[in-house]
Design a protein around this motif. Sequence first.
Motif, PDB file in Angstrom:
ATOM      1  N   VAL A 139       0.831  -1.208   0.000  1.00  0.00           N
ATOM      2  CA  VAL A 139       0.000   0.000   0.000  1.00  0.00           C
ATOM      3  C   VAL A 139       0.862   1.253   0.000  1.00  0.00           C
ATOM      4  CG1 VAL A 139      -1.625   1.355   1.369  1.00  0.00           C
ATOM      5  CG2 VAL A 139      -2.010  -1.078   1.032  1.00  0.00           C
ATOM      6  N   THR A 140       1.829   1.317   0.897  1.00  0.00           N
ATOM      7  CA  THR A 140       2.631   2.533   1.036  1.00  0.00           C
ATOM      8  C   THR A 140       3.637   2.706  -0.085  1.00  0.00           C
ATOM      9  OG1 THR A 140       4.158   1.329   2.472  1.00  0.00           O
ATOM     10  CG2 THR A 140       2.398   2.576   3.530  1.00  0.00           C
ATOM     11  N   SER A 141       3.959   1.644  -0.809  1.00  0.00           N
ATOM     12  CA  SER A 141       4.912   1.766  -1.905  1.00  0.00           C
ATOM     13  C   SER A 141       4.241   2.104  -3.222  1.00  0.00           C
ATOM     14  CB  SER A 141       5.698   0.456  -2.065  1.00  0.00           C
ATOM     15  OG  SER A 141       4.832  -0.601  -2.420  1.00  0.00           O
ATOM     16  N   ALA A 142       2.914   2.045  -3.285  1.00  0.00           N
ATOM     17  CA  ALA A 142       2.212   2.277  -4.539  1.00  0.00           C
ATOM     18  C   ALA A 142       1.273   3.485  -4.489  1.00  0.00           C
ATOM     19  CB  ALA A 142       1.421   1.024  -4.932  1.00  0.00           C
ATOM     20  N   LEU A 143       0.482   3.601  -3.438  1.00  0.00           N
ATOM     21  CA  LEU A 143      -0.566   4.626  -3.415  1.00  0.00           C
ATOM     22  C   LEU A 143      -0.039   6.065  -3.469  1.00  0.00           C
ATOM     23  CD1 LEU A 143      -3.291   3.241  -1.002  1.00  0.00           C
ATOM     24  CD2 LEU A 143      -3.379   3.445  -3.476  1.00  0.00           C
ATOM     25  N   PRO A 144       0.911   6.470  -2.601  1.00  0.00           N
ATOM     26  CA  PRO A 144       1.259   7.896  -2.551  1.00  0.00           C
ATOM     27  C   PRO A 144       2.280   8.332  -3.599  1.00  0.00           C
ATOM     28  CG  PRO A 144       1.840   6.716  -0.504  1.00  0.00           C
ATOM     29  CD  PRO A 144       1.622   5.720  -1.575  1.00  0.00           C
ATOM     30  N   VAL A 145       2.759   7.436  -4.476  1.00  0.00           N
ATOM     31  CA  VAL A 145       3.882   7.758  -5.348  1.00  0.00           C
ATOM     32  C   VAL A 145       3.553   8.932  -6.262  1.00  0.00           C
ATOM     33  CG1 VAL A 145       5.275   6.899  -7.262  1.00  0.00           C
ATOM     34  CG2 VAL A 145       4.906   5.470  -5.269  1.00  0.00           C
ATOM     35  N   TYR A 146       2.345   8.983  -6.784  1.00  0.00           N
ATOM     36  CA  TYR A 146       1.961  10.044  -7.706  1.00  0.00           C
ATOM     37  C   TYR A 146       2.079  11.412  -7.038  1.00  0.00           C
ATOM     38  CZ  TYR A 146      -0.368  11.509 -12.011  1.00  0.00           C
ATOM     39  OH  TYR A 146      -0.650  12.062 -13.235  1.00  0.00           O
ATOM     40  N   TYR A 147       1.626  11.523  -5.800  1.00  0.00           N
ATOM     41  CA  TYR A 147       1.745  12.780  -5.060  1.00  0.00           C
ATOM     42  C   TYR A 147       3.198  13.060  -4.691  1.00  0.00           C
ATOM     43  CZ  TYR A 147      -3.146  14.109  -4.231  1.00  0.00           C
ATOM     44  OH  TYR A 147      -4.432  14.556  -4.376  1.00  0.00           O
ATOM     45  N   LEU A 148       3.898  12.030  -4.211  1.00  0.00           N
ATOM     46  CA  LEU A 148       5.267  12.220  -3.734  1.00  0.00           C
ATOM     47  C   LEU A 148       6.215  12.633  -4.844  1.00  0.00           C
ATOM     48  CD1 LEU A 148       5.663   9.160  -1.323  1.00  0.00           C
ATOM     49  CD2 LEU A 148       5.085  11.507  -0.730  1.00  0.00           C
ATOM     50  N   SER A 149       5.890  12.286  -6.080  1.00  0.00           N
ATOM     51  CA  SER A 149       6.783  12.605  -7.187  1.00  0.00           C
ATOM     52  C   SER A 149       6.710  14.069  -7.603  1.00  0.00           C
ATOM     53  CB  SER A 149       6.447  11.728  -8.395  1.00  0.00           C
ATOM     54  OG  SER A 149       5.117  11.963  -8.829  1.00  0.00           O
ATOM     55  N   LEU A 150       5.758  14.816  -7.064  1.00  0.00           N
ATOM     56  CA  LEU A 150       5.620  16.223  -7.442  1.00  0.00           C
ATOM     57  C   LEU A 150       5.571  17.173  -6.253  1.00  0.00           C
ATOM     58  CD1 LEU A 150       5.252  18.201  -9.799  1.00  0.00           C
ATOM     59  CD2 LEU A 150       2.777  17.875  -9.585  1.00  0.00           C
ATOM     60  N   PHE A 151       4.924  16.763  -5.163  1.00  0.00           N
ATOM     61  CA  PHE A 151       4.734  17.644  -4.013  1.00  0.00           C
ATOM     62  C   PHE A 151       5.683  17.263  -2.876  1.00  0.00           C
ATOM     63  CE2 PHE A 151       0.110  17.806  -5.556  1.00  0.00           C
ATOM     64  CZ  PHE A 151       0.399  18.872  -6.388  1.00  0.00           C
ATOM     65  N   LYS A 152       6.133  18.277  -2.159  1.00  0.00           N
ATOM     66  CA  LYS A 152       6.898  18.054  -0.935  1.00  0.00           C
ATOM     67  C   LYS A 152       5.932  17.762   0.198  1.00  0.00           C
ATOM     68  CE  LYS A 152      10.486  18.063   1.792  1.00  0.00           C
ATOM     69  NZ  LYS A 152      11.472  16.983   1.725  1.00  0.00           N
ATOM     70  N   MET A 153       6.064  16.584   0.803  1.00  0.00           N
ATOM     71  CA  MET A 153       5.110  16.149   1.814  1.00  0.00           C
ATOM     72  C   MET A 153       5.381  16.847   3.151  1.00  0.00           C
ATOM     73  SD  MET A 153       4.140  12.266   2.967  1.00  0.00           S
ATOM     74  CE  MET A 153       5.857  11.860   3.251  1.00  0.00           C
ATOM     75  N   PRO A 154       4.364  17.454   3.770  1.00  0.00           N
ATOM     76  CA  PRO A 154       4.553  18.072   5.089  1.00  0.00           C
ATOM     77  C   PRO A 154       4.887  17.029   6.152  1.00  0.00           C
ATOM     78  CG  PRO A 154       2.512  18.828   4.042  1.00  0.00           C
ATOM     79  CD  PRO A 154       3.008  17.672   3.240  1.00  0.00           C
ATOM     80  N   GLU A 155       5.566  17.460   7.178  1.00  0.00           N
ATOM     81  CA  GLU A 155       5.977  16.552   8.241  1.00  0.00           C
ATOM     82  C   GLU A 155       4.766  15.978   8.962  1.00  0.00           C
ATOM     83  OE1 GLU A 155       8.339  14.269  10.570  1.00  0.00           O
ATOM     84  OE2 GLU A 155       8.920  15.467   8.821  1.00  0.00           O
ATOM     85  N   GLY A 156       3.721  16.776   9.135  1.00  0.00           N
ATOM     86  CA  GLY A 156       2.521  16.276   9.809  1.00  0.00           C
ATOM     87  C   GLY A 156       1.851  15.152   9.046  1.00  0.00           C
ATOM     88  N   VAL A 157       1.820  15.246   7.720  1.00  0.00           N
ATOM     89  CA  VAL A 157       1.226  14.180   6.908  1.00  0.00           C
ATOM     90  C   VAL A 157       2.080  12.926   6.974  1.00  0.00           C
ATOM     91  CG1 VAL A 157       0.551  13.533   4.569  1.00  0.00           C
ATOM     92  CG2 VAL A 157       0.129  15.850   5.383  1.00  0.00           C
ATOM     93  N   ALA A 158       3.402  13.086   6.919  1.00  0.00           N
ATOM     94  CA  ALA A 158       4.293  11.928   7.007  1.00  0.00           C
ATOM     95  C   ALA A 158       4.127  11.209   8.342  1.00  0.00           C
ATOM     96  CB  ALA A 158       5.738  12.374   6.819  1.00  0.00           C
ATOM     97  N   SER A 159       4.014  11.964   9.430  1.00  0.00           N
ATOM     98  CA  SER A 159       3.829  11.344  10.751  1.00  0.00           C
ATOM     99  C   SER A 159       2.489  10.618  10.828  1.00  0.00           C
ATOM    100  CB  SER A 159       3.907  12.419  11.840  1.00  0.00           C
ATOM    101  OG  SER A 159       5.159  13.067  11.834  1.00  0.00           O
ATOM    102  N   GLU A 160       1.453  11.200  10.235  1.00  0.00           N
ATOM    103  CA  GLU A 160       0.137  10.556  10.263  1.00  0.00           C
ATOM    104  C   GLU A 160       0.143   9.241   9.482  1.00  0.00           C
ATOM    105  OE1 GLU A 160      -4.577  11.660   9.382  1.00  0.00           O
ATOM    106  OE2 GLU A 160      -2.987  13.141   9.070  1.00  0.00           O
ATOM    107  N   LEU A 161       0.796   9.232   8.343  1.00  0.00           N
ATOM    108  CA  LEU A 161       0.880   7.992   7.555  1.00  0.00           C
ATOM    109  C   LEU A 161       1.690   6.937   8.285  1.00  0.00           C
ATOM    110  CD1 LEU A 161       1.424   9.428   3.952  1.00  0.00           C
ATOM    111  CD2 LEU A 161      -0.652   8.405   4.892  1.00  0.00           C
ATOM    112  N   ASP A 162       2.753   7.345   8.983  1.00  0.00           N
ATOM    113  CA  ASP A 162       3.534   6.391   9.776  1.00  0.00           C
ATOM    114  C   ASP A 162       2.683   5.791  10.896  1.00  0.00           C
ATOM    115  OD1 ASP A 162       5.726   6.805   8.207  1.00  0.00           O
ATOM    116  OD2 ASP A 162       6.740   8.167   9.607  1.00  0.00           O
ATOM    117  N   LYS A 163       1.857   6.620  11.524  1.00  0.00           N
ATOM    118  CA  LYS A 163       0.993   6.120  12.600  1.00  0.00           C
ATOM    119  C   LYS A 163      -0.026   5.119  12.068  1.00  0.00           C
ATOM    120  CE  LYS A 163       1.313  10.259  15.505  1.00  0.00           C
ATOM    121  NZ  LYS A 163       0.573  11.431  16.069  1.00  0.00           N
ATOM    122  N   ILE A 164      -0.593   5.400  10.898  1.00  0.00           N
ATOM    123  CA  ILE A 164      -1.565   4.476  10.306  1.00  0.00           C
ATOM    124  C   ILE A 164      -0.914   3.124  10.024  1.00  0.00           C
ATOM    125  CG2 ILE A 164      -3.022   4.065   8.294  1.00  0.00           C
ATOM    126  CD1 ILE A 164      -3.408   7.100   8.096  1.00  0.00           C
TER     127      ILE A 164
END
Length: 409
Positions: free
Chosen positions: A66-91
């Motif tokens: 899931v984590t290696s496929a779903l966010p790739v499209y966003y990650l390839s263009l946008f800089k991910m905020p630290e709060g979003v990264a922490s939330e995804l790690d918690k999930i």
Amino acid sequence: MLNDMATNLNCKTKALPISYLGLPLGAIPRKKATWKPVVDKVKSKLAGWKRKMLSFAGRLILTKSVTSALPVYYLSLFKMPEGVASELDKIQAKFLWGGSEQGRKIHMIKWEELSKRVNQGGLGIRQLRVANNCLLIKWWWRFGKENDALWKRVICSKYKMEAGGWIPSLTPSMSHSAVWKGIISVADQCTSLKVFYLNNFHLKVGDGVRIYFWTDIWCHSVCLKDEFPTLFRLSLDKQESLNGMVDKKITAGGWSLVYDWEKLELDRLVTMLLAAPVLCPECPDQPVWVASSSGSLMSSDLYKFVVATAGVSLSITRLIWLKLCGELSPVVGWREVKEAIKEDLESNTIGSDVVNLEVQKRVSGAGMLVCQVLQTSVSDLYAAQVCLSASLLKCLGAFLLVLGLLGDC
């Protein structure tokens, strides 16, 4: 007025941000609302009911996919905020360890340890922050590679960059858009990754039109400006291309770099140029990634470099995941190794006591290679003993079962 124009053009009116090719056009990447579709989709894929139906190994595989496929499209263009990264790690952590919205289970091992590579004692879960930086740096490579692309011409025109440049200006400016500012911000946030990129970014000489004679690295992996600073200061052609310098040499019958008081430097420069790559008028100048045999940069190359520095390689981890533990689950064996490493870290023995062990044991009649460990640490030896004991117990049980069947006959 706007509706009238939309009617004449047979189109609709809509306010920004809008979804275009799966990405929010006109959105601000630093806002959490921009990343809400990604977070919601990860939550749906790692839902609580799936957690109850899967073992730890099953949850691990689903988390990785899931984590290696779903966010790739966003990650390839946008800089991910630290709060979003922490939330995804918690999930991910909550799903992996079996927690729920009502109750939280104890996380036996830190998330940073789980994100390490398998040969470093981790589980190989993708580090989203690192992956984001590597995907954004790929735009640096495309900036030098796709010289005639429309997007590069727009960037160079808007931010006053040189059209034929190889690397974008990494100095942030107030005029930069949020997207472009995030792409170049990796240089300040991850210095080691920036240095690794610049050290492996070389130029392949073609027609010499885009390569600058003094400032680009094209001759023996050195910059002539830095190698011959005195000659560069005295040169009247500081911004001349390689092709232009060659034309001047042919026209004048030699290099127009005659400085009698710098004879030694000039002789060394001429010697270096004699062994330099020859121009190929049929081929354009191209960037080359020297860290790869293909010569082209992949985001995975950058990711492997970053995660390789996260910890030391442990030889025993390869044996654990090869299912040499018999009935003992590889996950259980992995936990045992982590506990042994933790104990050694607390007693400061890792890296000091090195045991030269060479074991190659085959169980009679089974033909199973139990383990083969060369120069392992104390932790590796402990884990190898766990694997060996479990395998011997399995074979002993099989042997007793055969004796029981023969007795019944």
